[in-house]
Design an enzyme around this catalytic site. Structure first.
Site, PDB file in Angstrom:
ATOM      1  N   THR A 112       2.653   4.120  -5.502  1.00  0.00           N
ATOM      2  CA  THR A 112       1.801   2.992  -6.276  1.00  0.00           C
ATOM      3  C   THR A 112       1.219   1.850  -5.597  1.00  0.00           C
ATOM      4  O   THR A 112      -0.124   1.605  -5.835  1.00  0.00           O
ATOM      5  CB  THR A 112       2.676   2.517  -7.460  1.00  0.00           C
ATOM      6  N   THR A 132      11.876   0.890  -7.282  1.00  0.00           N
ATOM      7  CA  THR A 132      12.425   2.260  -7.125  1.00  0.00           C
ATOM      8  C   THR A 132      13.920   2.263  -7.102  1.00  0.00           C
ATOM      9  O   THR A 132      14.349   1.314  -6.478  1.00  0.00           O
ATOM     10  CB  THR A 132      11.912   2.905  -5.602  1.00  0.00           C
ATOM     11  N   ILE A 133      14.566   3.294  -7.650  1.00  0.00           N
ATOM     12  CA  ILE A 133      15.856   3.400  -7.726  1.00  0.00           C
ATOM     13  C   ILE A 133      16.523   3.676  -6.139  1.00  0.00           C
ATOM     14  O   ILE A 133      17.597   3.456  -5.671  1.00  0.00           O
ATOM     15  CB  ILE A 133      16.738   4.454  -8.414  1.00  0.00           C
ATOM     16  N   ASP A 134      15.473   4.075  -5.252  1.00  0.00           N
ATOM     17  CA  ASP A 134      15.674   4.561  -3.967  1.00  0.00           C
ATOM     18  C   ASP A 134      16.139   3.326  -2.958  1.00  0.00           C
ATOM     19  O   ASP A 134      16.646   3.364  -1.777  1.00  0.00           O
ATOM     20  CB  ASP A 134      14.616   5.286  -3.224  1.00  0.00           C
ATOM     21  N   MET A 176      20.477  10.810  -5.443  1.00  0.00           N
ATOM     22  CA  MET A 176      18.960  10.783  -5.268  1.00  0.00           C
ATOM     23  C   MET A 176      18.823   9.677  -4.062  1.00  0.00           C
ATOM     24  O   MET A 176      19.765   9.147  -3.271  1.00  0.00           O
ATOM     25  CB  MET A 176      18.180  10.391  -6.486  1.00  0.00           C
ATOM     26  N   GLU A 229      20.361  13.289  -0.908  1.00  0.00           N
ATOM     27  CA  GLU A 229      19.540  14.505  -1.286  1.00  0.00           C
ATOM     28  C   GLU A 229      18.898  14.567   0.090  1.00  0.00           C
ATOM     29  O   GLU A 229      18.365  15.891   0.168  1.00  0.00           O
ATOM     30  CB  GLU A 229      18.699  14.214  -2.457  1.00  0.00           C
ATOM     31  N   ARG A 272      33.867  21.809  -4.930  1.00  0.00           N
ATOM     32  CA  ARG A 272      32.962  21.803  -6.112  1.00  0.00           C
ATOM     33  C   ARG A 272      31.749  20.968  -5.626  1.00  0.00           C
ATOM     34  O   ARG A 272      32.083  20.019  -5.139  1.00  0.00           O
ATOM     35  CB  ARG A 272      33.615  21.523  -7.380  1.00  0.00           C
ATOM     36  N   GLN A 280      20.640   9.237 -12.881  1.00  0.00           N
ATOM     37  CA  GLN A 280      20.721   8.000 -11.894  1.00  0.00           C
ATOM     38  C   GLN A 280      19.682   6.971 -12.261  1.00  0.00           C
ATOM     39  O   GLN A 280      19.513   5.816 -12.111  1.00  0.00           O
ATOM     40  CB  GLN A 280      20.669   8.107 -10.381  1.00  0.00           C
TER      41      GLN A 280
HETATM   42  O1  F6P Z   1      11.747   7.976  -5.910  1.00  0.00           O
HETATM   43  C1  F6P Z   1      12.710   8.148  -7.154  1.00  0.00           C
HETATM   44  C2  F6P Z   1      13.297   9.531  -7.173  1.00  0.00           C
HETATM   45  O2  F6P Z   1      14.214   9.590  -8.228  1.00  0.00           O
HETATM   46  C3  F6P Z   1      13.908  10.110  -5.764  1.00  0.00           C
HETATM   47  O3  F6P Z   1      15.343   9.625  -5.767  1.00  0.00           O
HETATM   48  C4  F6P Z   1      13.860  11.685  -6.178  1.00  0.00           C
HETATM   49  O4  F6P Z   1      13.650  12.357  -5.148  1.00  0.00           O
HETATM   50  C5  F6P Z   1      12.515  11.669  -6.895  1.00  0.00           C
HETATM   51  O5  F6P Z   1      12.289  10.657  -7.471  1.00  0.00           O
HETATM   52  C6  F6P Z   1      12.577  12.856  -7.946  1.00  0.00           C
HETATM   53  O6  F6P Z   1      11.450  12.946  -8.689  1.00  0.00           O
HETATM   54  P1  F6P Z   1      10.932  13.537 -10.066  1.00  0.00           P
HETATM   55  O7  F6P Z   1      11.452  12.915 -11.264  1.00  0.00           O
HETATM   56  O8  F6P Z   1       9.585  13.994  -9.677  1.00  0.00           O
HETATM   57  O9  F6P Z   1      11.825  15.119  -9.853  1.00  0.00           O
END
Ligand code: F6P
Length: 355
Positions: A112, A132-134, A176, A229, A272, A280
Protein backbone atom coordinates in the site's frame (compact mmCIF):
# COMPACT_ATOMS: atom_id res chain seq x y z
CA UNK A 1 -8.97 20.57 4.64
CA UNK A 2 -10.61 17.54 3.15
CA UNK A 3 -8.76 14.32 3.90
CA UNK A 4 -9.18 11.02 2.11
CA UNK A 5 -8.48 7.74 3.87
CA UNK A 6 -8.22 4.16 2.66
CA UNK A 7 -7.19 0.84 4.19
CA UNK A 8 -5.16 -1.45 1.88
CA UNK A 9 -3.71 -4.97 2.00
CA UNK A 10 -4.75 -7.72 4.40
CA UNK A 11 -7.13 -6.79 7.21
CA UNK A 12 -5.49 -6.27 10.56
CA UNK A 13 -6.65 -5.62 14.14
CA UNK A 14 -6.61 -1.87 14.79
CA UNK A 15 -7.71 -0.63 11.36
CA UNK A 16 -11.02 0.61 12.75
CA UNK A 17 -9.23 2.25 15.66
CA UNK A 18 -7.12 4.22 13.14
CA UNK A 19 -10.15 5.26 11.09
CA UNK A 20 -11.93 6.39 14.26
CA UNK A 21 -8.92 8.39 15.47
CA UNK A 22 -8.47 10.05 12.06
CA UNK A 23 -12.13 11.06 11.83
CA UNK A 24 -12.38 12.22 15.44
CA UNK A 25 -9.15 14.24 15.32
CA UNK A 26 -10.02 15.72 11.93
CA UNK A 27 -13.56 16.73 12.90
CA UNK A 28 -13.20 17.61 16.57
CA UNK A 29 -9.70 19.07 16.68
CA UNK A 30 -9.30 20.67 13.26
CA UNK A 31 -12.78 21.06 11.73
CA UNK A 32 -11.67 19.03 8.67
CA UNK A 33 -13.79 16.69 6.56
CA UNK A 34 -12.90 13.04 5.90
CA UNK A 35 -13.85 10.95 2.87
CA UNK A 36 -13.40 7.18 3.17
CA UNK A 37 -12.47 5.26 0.00
CA UNK A 38 -13.81 1.70 -0.07
CA UNK A 39 -11.87 -1.52 -0.61
CA UNK A 40 -8.42 0.06 -0.64
CA UNK A 41 -7.14 1.56 -3.90
CA UNK A 42 -9.98 -0.14 -5.76
CA UNK A 43 -12.30 2.52 -4.33
CA UNK A 44 -10.04 5.28 -5.63
CA UNK A 45 -9.94 3.82 -9.16
CA UNK A 46 -13.66 2.99 -9.25
CA UNK A 47 -14.77 6.07 -7.33
CA UNK A 48 -16.37 4.22 -4.44
CA UNK A 49 -16.23 6.59 -1.48
CA UNK A 50 -18.32 8.16 1.24
CA UNK A 51 -18.00 10.99 3.75
CA UNK A 52 -17.19 9.75 7.25
CA UNK A 53 -18.96 11.41 10.17
CA UNK A 54 -18.48 11.03 13.91
CA UNK A 55 -21.52 8.79 13.86
CA UNK A 56 -19.93 6.49 11.28
CA UNK A 57 -17.01 5.78 13.59
CA UNK A 58 -19.00 5.44 16.77
CA UNK A 59 -18.50 2.07 18.49
CA UNK A 60 -15.87 0.73 16.07
CA UNK A 61 -12.79 0.99 18.32
CA UNK A 62 -12.79 -2.66 19.52
CA UNK A 63 -13.98 -4.15 16.22
CA UNK A 64 -11.66 -6.24 14.01
CA UNK A 65 -11.47 -5.72 10.23
CA UNK A 66 -12.11 -2.38 8.57
CA UNK A 67 -15.41 -0.56 8.05
CA UNK A 68 -13.97 0.72 4.75
CA UNK A 69 -13.20 -2.72 3.34
CA UNK A 70 -9.85 -3.57 1.84
CA UNK A 71 -8.21 -5.44 -1.00
CA UNK A 72 -4.72 -6.63 -1.76
CA UNK A 73 -5.03 -7.11 -5.48
CA UNK A 74 -5.89 -3.65 -6.72
CA UNK A 75 -2.85 -1.61 -7.67
CA UNK A 76 -4.00 1.41 -9.74
CA UNK A 77 -0.71 1.34 -11.66
CA UNK A 78 -1.30 -2.30 -12.70
CA UNK A 79 -5.05 -2.55 -12.55
CA UNK A 80 -6.93 -5.59 -13.77
CA UNK A 81 -9.62 -4.53 -16.26
CA UNK A 82 -11.69 -6.67 -18.67
CA UNK A 83 -9.20 -5.51 -21.34
CA UNK A 84 -6.18 -6.69 -19.32
CA UNK A 85 -3.73 -5.01 -16.93
CA UNK A 86 -3.86 -1.19 -17.30
CA UNK A 87 -2.36 1.87 -15.62
CA UNK A 88 -5.42 3.50 -14.02
CA UNK A 89 -3.50 6.03 -11.92
CA UNK A 90 -4.73 9.03 -13.93
CA UNK A 91 -8.34 7.93 -13.34
CA UNK A 92 -7.58 7.53 -9.64
CA UNK A 93 -6.12 11.06 -9.42
CA UNK A 94 -9.14 12.45 -11.27
CA UNK A 95 -11.50 10.76 -8.81
CA UNK A 96 -9.56 12.08 -5.81
CA UNK A 97 -9.70 15.58 -7.26
CA UNK A 98 -13.45 15.27 -7.97
CA UNK A 99 -13.92 14.63 -4.25
CA UNK A 100 -11.75 17.66 -3.47
CA UNK A 101 -9.20 15.59 -1.56
CA UNK A 102 -6.29 17.71 -0.28
CA UNK A 103 -4.34 14.79 1.16
CA UNK A 104 -4.79 11.01 1.20
CA UNK A 105 -4.06 8.96 4.33
CA UNK A 106 -3.00 5.45 3.29
CA UNK A 107 -3.26 2.83 6.02
CA UNK A 108 -1.35 -0.26 4.97
CA UNK A 109 1.82 -2.28 4.71
CA UNK A 110 4.62 -2.23 2.17
CA UNK A 111 2.42 -2.80 -0.90
CA UNK A 112 0.00 0.00 0.00
CA UNK A 113 2.77 2.46 0.91
CA UNK A 114 4.68 1.66 -2.30
CA UNK A 115 1.58 2.68 -4.28
CA UNK A 116 1.20 5.80 -2.10
CA UNK A 117 4.81 6.71 -2.91
CA UNK A 118 4.16 6.40 -6.64
CA UNK A 119 1.13 8.69 -6.32
CA UNK A 120 3.26 11.12 -4.38
CA UNK A 121 5.69 11.23 -7.28
CA UNK A 122 2.69 12.21 -9.43
CA UNK A 123 1.95 15.14 -7.13
CA UNK A 124 -0.59 13.70 -4.69
CA UNK A 125 -0.11 14.62 -1.04
CA UNK A 126 -0.04 11.48 1.09
CA UNK A 127 0.62 10.48 4.70
CA UNK A 128 1.10 6.77 5.45
CA UNK A 129 0.11 4.81 8.54
CA UNK A 130 2.01 1.53 9.03
CA UNK A 131 -0.14 -1.56 9.34
CA UNK A 132 0.60 -5.27 9.28
CA UNK A 133 0.48 -8.20 11.65
CA UNK A 134 3.85 -9.27 10.15
CA UNK A 135 5.66 -6.27 11.74
CA UNK A 136 7.98 -6.17 8.74
CA UNK A 137 7.52 -2.62 7.48
CA UNK A 138 10.63 -0.44 7.40
CA UNK A 139 10.88 2.97 9.06
CA UNK A 140 8.97 2.05 12.24
CA UNK A 141 9.88 -0.02 15.28
CA UNK A 142 6.45 -1.62 15.25
CA UNK A 143 3.29 -1.72 13.16
CA UNK A 144 -0.17 -1.92 14.69
CA UNK A 145 -1.76 -5.38 14.47
CA UNK A 146 1.41 -7.21 15.42
CA UNK A 147 0.70 -7.15 19.14
CA UNK A 148 -2.71 -8.78 18.63
CA UNK A 149 -1.31 -11.47 16.30
CA UNK A 150 1.44 -12.18 18.82
CA UNK A 151 -1.13 -12.49 21.63
CA UNK A 152 -3.29 -14.92 19.63
CA UNK A 153 -0.26 -17.01 18.64
CA UNK A 154 1.00 -17.06 22.23
CA UNK A 155 -2.35 -18.30 23.48
CA UNK A 156 -2.20 -21.05 20.83
CA UNK A 157 1.24 -22.16 22.07
CA UNK A 158 -0.12 -22.23 25.64
CA UNK A 159 -3.06 -24.37 24.58
CA UNK A 160 -0.92 -26.77 22.55
CA UNK A 161 1.12 -27.51 25.67
CA UNK A 162 -1.84 -29.48 27.12
CA UNK A 163 -1.84 -32.12 24.38
CA UNK A 164 1.94 -32.12 24.05
CA UNK A 165 2.40 -32.89 27.76
CA UNK A 166 -0.49 -35.35 28.09
CA UNK A 167 0.26 -37.37 24.94
CA UNK A 168 4.06 -36.95 24.94
CA UNK A 169 3.95 -35.52 21.46
CA UNK A 170 5.73 -33.02 19.27
CA UNK A 171 3.25 -30.22 18.62
CA UNK A 172 4.07 -27.90 15.72
CA UNK A 173 2.42 -24.49 15.37
CA UNK A 174 2.73 -22.66 12.04
CA UNK A 175 2.23 -18.91 12.28
CA UNK A 176 1.97 -16.13 9.69
CA UNK A 177 4.48 -13.39 8.99
CA UNK A 178 5.35 -13.89 5.32
CA UNK A 179 9.15 -13.61 5.02
CA UNK A 180 9.58 -12.22 8.54
CA UNK A 181 9.82 -14.32 11.69
CA UNK A 182 8.58 -11.72 14.20
CA UNK A 183 5.33 -13.48 15.12
CA UNK A 184 7.10 -16.85 15.47
CA UNK A 185 9.95 -15.41 17.53
CA UNK A 186 7.74 -13.43 19.91
CA UNK A 187 5.03 -16.08 20.33
CA UNK A 188 7.65 -18.81 20.67
CA UNK A 189 9.44 -16.92 23.40
CA UNK A 190 6.27 -15.81 25.17
CA UNK A 191 4.72 -19.29 24.98
CA UNK A 192 7.85 -21.19 26.02
CA UNK A 193 8.41 -23.05 22.74
CA UNK A 194 11.36 -25.46 22.63
CA UNK A 195 12.20 -24.97 18.96
CA UNK A 196 11.60 -21.84 16.85
CA UNK A 197 12.15 -21.99 13.09
CA UNK A 198 12.46 -18.67 11.27
CA UNK A 199 12.93 -17.51 7.67
CA UNK A 200 15.94 -15.46 8.78
CA UNK A 201 17.93 -18.28 10.43
CA UNK A 202 19.03 -21.19 8.28
CA UNK A 203 18.11 -24.45 10.01
CA UNK A 204 18.02 -28.16 9.33
CA UNK A 205 15.33 -30.54 10.54
CA UNK A 206 18.06 -33.02 11.50
CA UNK A 207 19.36 -30.47 13.99
CA UNK A 208 15.82 -29.72 15.17
CA UNK A 209 15.32 -33.49 15.72
CA UNK A 210 18.53 -33.56 17.76
CA UNK A 211 17.07 -30.80 19.96
CA UNK A 212 13.96 -32.94 20.59
CA UNK A 213 16.20 -35.90 21.48
CA UNK A 214 18.27 -33.74 23.86
CA UNK A 215 15.03 -32.85 25.63
CA UNK A 216 14.07 -36.53 25.82
CA UNK A 217 17.40 -37.31 27.47
CA UNK A 218 16.55 -34.65 30.07
CA UNK A 219 13.27 -36.45 30.76
CA UNK A 220 11.10 -34.07 28.72
CA UNK A 221 8.79 -36.28 26.74
CA UNK A 222 7.23 -33.58 24.57
CA UNK A 223 8.38 -30.64 22.45
CA UNK A 224 6.69 -27.53 21.14
CA UNK A 225 7.83 -26.16 17.80
CA UNK A 226 6.80 -22.75 16.43
CA UNK A 227 7.54 -22.35 12.74
CA UNK A 228 7.09 -19.21 10.65
CA UNK A 229 5.18 -19.78 7.41
CA UNK A 230 8.11 -18.36 5.42
CA UNK A 231 10.70 -20.73 6.94
CA UNK A 232 12.69 -22.58 4.27
CA UNK A 233 13.13 -26.34 4.16
CA UNK A 234 16.34 -27.13 2.29
CA UNK A 235 16.40 -23.53 1.07
CA UNK A 236 12.82 -23.63 -0.26
CA UNK A 237 9.64 -21.99 1.01
CA UNK A 238 6.43 -24.05 1.18
CA UNK A 239 3.40 -22.70 -0.68
CA UNK A 240 -0.26 -23.32 -0.01
CA UNK A 241 -1.08 -22.19 -3.47
CA UNK A 242 0.94 -20.83 -6.36
CA UNK A 243 -1.11 -18.18 -8.08
CA UNK A 244 -0.62 -17.58 -11.76
CA UNK A 245 -1.24 -13.83 -11.46
CA UNK A 246 1.67 -11.35 -11.38
CA UNK A 247 -0.47 -8.82 -9.47
CA UNK A 248 -0.89 -11.25 -6.57
CA UNK A 249 1.59 -12.43 -3.94
CA UNK A 250 2.17 -16.18 -3.59
CA UNK A 251 0.31 -17.72 -0.66
CA UNK A 252 2.62 -19.33 1.86
CA UNK A 253 1.49 -22.24 4.02
CA UNK A 254 2.13 -25.87 4.84
CA UNK A 255 5.64 -25.80 6.26
CA UNK A 256 4.26 -26.97 9.63
CA UNK A 257 3.07 -30.23 8.11
CA UNK A 258 6.52 -30.96 6.64
CA UNK A 259 8.22 -30.13 9.96
CA UNK A 260 5.85 -32.39 11.95
CA UNK A 261 6.18 -35.35 9.57
CA UNK A 262 9.98 -35.09 9.37
CA UNK A 263 10.43 -34.80 13.15
CA UNK A 264 8.05 -37.69 13.80
CA UNK A 265 9.96 -39.93 11.39
CA UNK A 266 13.34 -38.87 12.78
CA UNK A 267 12.61 -39.08 16.51
CA UNK A 268 9.83 -41.64 16.74
CA UNK A 269 7.57 -39.42 18.84
CA UNK A 270 4.10 -38.78 17.53
CA UNK A 271 3.73 -35.32 16.00
CA UNK A 272 0.78 -33.08 15.12
CA UNK A 273 0.65 -29.71 13.42
CA UNK A 274 -1.68 -26.71 13.60
CA UNK A 275 -1.81 -23.89 11.08
CA UNK A 276 -3.11 -20.84 12.91
CA UNK A 277 -3.90 -18.90 9.72
CA UNK A 278 -6.29 -15.98 9.70
CA UNK A 279 -7.25 -16.42 13.35
CA UNK A 280 -4.15 -14.28 13.94
CA UNK A 281 -5.62 -11.43 11.95
CA UNK A 282 -9.20 -11.40 13.08
CA UNK A 283 -11.08 -10.13 16.08
CA UNK A 284 -10.61 -7.37 18.57
CA UNK A 285 -7.25 -5.59 18.87
CA UNK A 286 -5.27 -5.70 22.11
CA UNK A 287 -5.12 -2.52 24.24
CA UNK A 288 -1.58 -1.90 22.91
CA UNK A 289 -2.78 -2.03 19.29
CA UNK A 290 -5.82 0.14 20.03
CA UNK A 291 -3.60 2.78 21.61
CA UNK A 292 -0.91 2.62 18.91
CA UNK A 293 -3.54 2.82 16.15
CA UNK A 294 -5.18 5.79 17.88
CA UNK A 295 -1.84 7.57 18.26
CA UNK A 296 -1.00 6.92 14.61
CA UNK A 297 -4.39 8.29 13.51
CA UNK A 298 -4.04 11.46 15.57
CA UNK A 299 -0.45 12.09 14.43
CA UNK A 300 -1.33 11.52 10.77
CA UNK A 301 -4.01 14.23 10.87
CA UNK A 302 -1.73 16.55 12.84
CA UNK A 303 0.98 16.05 10.19
CA UNK A 304 -1.49 16.80 7.40
CA UNK A 305 -2.63 19.94 9.22
CA UNK A 306 0.96 21.13 9.58
CA UNK A 307 1.52 20.87 5.83
CA UNK A 308 3.55 17.64 5.90
CA UNK A 309 3.38 15.25 2.94
CA UNK A 310 5.20 12.17 1.70
CA UNK A 311 5.68 11.04 5.28
CA UNK A 312 4.68 8.05 7.37
CA UNK A 313 3.89 8.13 11.08
CA UNK A 314 6.19 5.73 12.90
CA UNK A 315 6.85 4.38 16.36
CA UNK A 316 10.44 5.11 17.41
CA UNK A 317 11.12 3.90 20.92
CA UNK A 318 7.99 5.09 22.70
CA UNK A 319 7.49 8.18 20.57
CA UNK A 320 5.55 8.80 17.40
CA UNK A 321 7.70 10.45 14.72
CA UNK A 322 7.39 11.24 11.04
CA UNK A 323 9.69 9.42 8.63
CA UNK A 324 9.98 9.76 4.85
CA UNK A 325 7.62 7.35 3.13
CA UNK A 326 10.53 6.43 0.86
CA UNK A 327 12.44 5.20 3.92
CA UNK A 328 9.66 2.74 4.79
CA UNK A 329 9.00 1.30 1.35
CA UNK A 330 11.03 -1.63 -0.01
CA UNK A 331 13.05 -1.74 3.19
CA UNK A 332 11.58 -4.71 5.09
CA UNK A 333 12.44 -5.26 8.75
CA UNK A 334 13.58 -8.80 9.36
CA UNK A 335 14.77 -10.61 12.47
CA UNK A 336 18.55 -10.20 12.67
CA UNK A 337 20.11 -13.59 13.55
CA UNK A 338 21.88 -11.92 16.50
CA UNK A 339 18.77 -9.98 17.61
CA UNK A 340 18.65 -9.66 21.38
CA UNK A 341 15.49 -11.80 21.55
CA UNK A 342 17.22 -14.59 19.60
CA UNK A 343 20.20 -14.45 21.97
CA UNK A 344 17.85 -14.47 24.97
CA UNK A 345 15.98 -17.49 23.62
CA UNK A 346 19.21 -19.36 22.92
CA UNK A 347 20.45 -18.59 26.43
CA UNK A 348 17.41 -20.30 27.94
CA UNK A 349 17.83 -23.39 25.78
CA UNK A 350 15.54 -22.68 22.80
CA UNK A 351 16.78 -24.31 19.59
CA UNK A 352 16.63 -22.48 16.25
CA UNK A 353 17.42 -25.72 14.44
CA UNK A 354 20.92 -24.56 13.55
CA UNK A 355 23.11 -26.24 16.20
O1 F6P B 1 0.66 -9.84 5.43
C1 F6P B 1 -0.28 -10.35 6.30
C2 F6P B 1 -0.56 -11.80 6.01
O2 F6P B 1 -1.51 -12.27 6.95
C3 F6P B 1 0.67 -12.70 5.98
O3 F6P B 1 1.15 -13.01 7.27
C4 F6P B 1 0.17 -13.87 5.18
O4 F6P B 1 1.20 -14.55 4.51
C5 F6P B 1 -0.74 -13.22 4.18
O5 F6P B 1 -1.12 -11.96 4.71
C6 F6P B 1 -1.99 -14.01 3.88
O6 F6P B 1 -2.68 -13.34 2.88
P1 F6P B 1 -4.16 -13.74 2.41
O7 F6P B 1 -5.13 -13.22 3.43
O8 F6P B 1 -4.28 -13.06 1.10
O9 F6P B 1 -4.20 -15.23 2.32
Amino acid sequence: MRLGILTGGGDCPGLNAVIRAVVKTAVLDYGFEVIGFLDGFKGVVENMAKPLSLEDVSGILPRGGTILGTSNRDNPFKYRTPEGIRDMSAQALENLSSWGIDLLITVGGDGTQAIALKFMEKGLKVIGIPKTIDNDLGGTDQTFGFDTARAVATEAVDRLHSTAESHHRIMVLEVMGRDAGWIALHAGLAGGADIILLPEIEFSLEKAAKAVERRERMGKRFSIVVVAEGARIGGKKVYLMKVDDPTQPMRLGGVGRVVAKTLQDAVGLEARYTILGHLQRGGSPTPFDRILATRFGYHAVKAAASGEKGKMVALKGNEIRLVDLAEAVGNPRRVEPNHELVLTARAIGVSFGDE
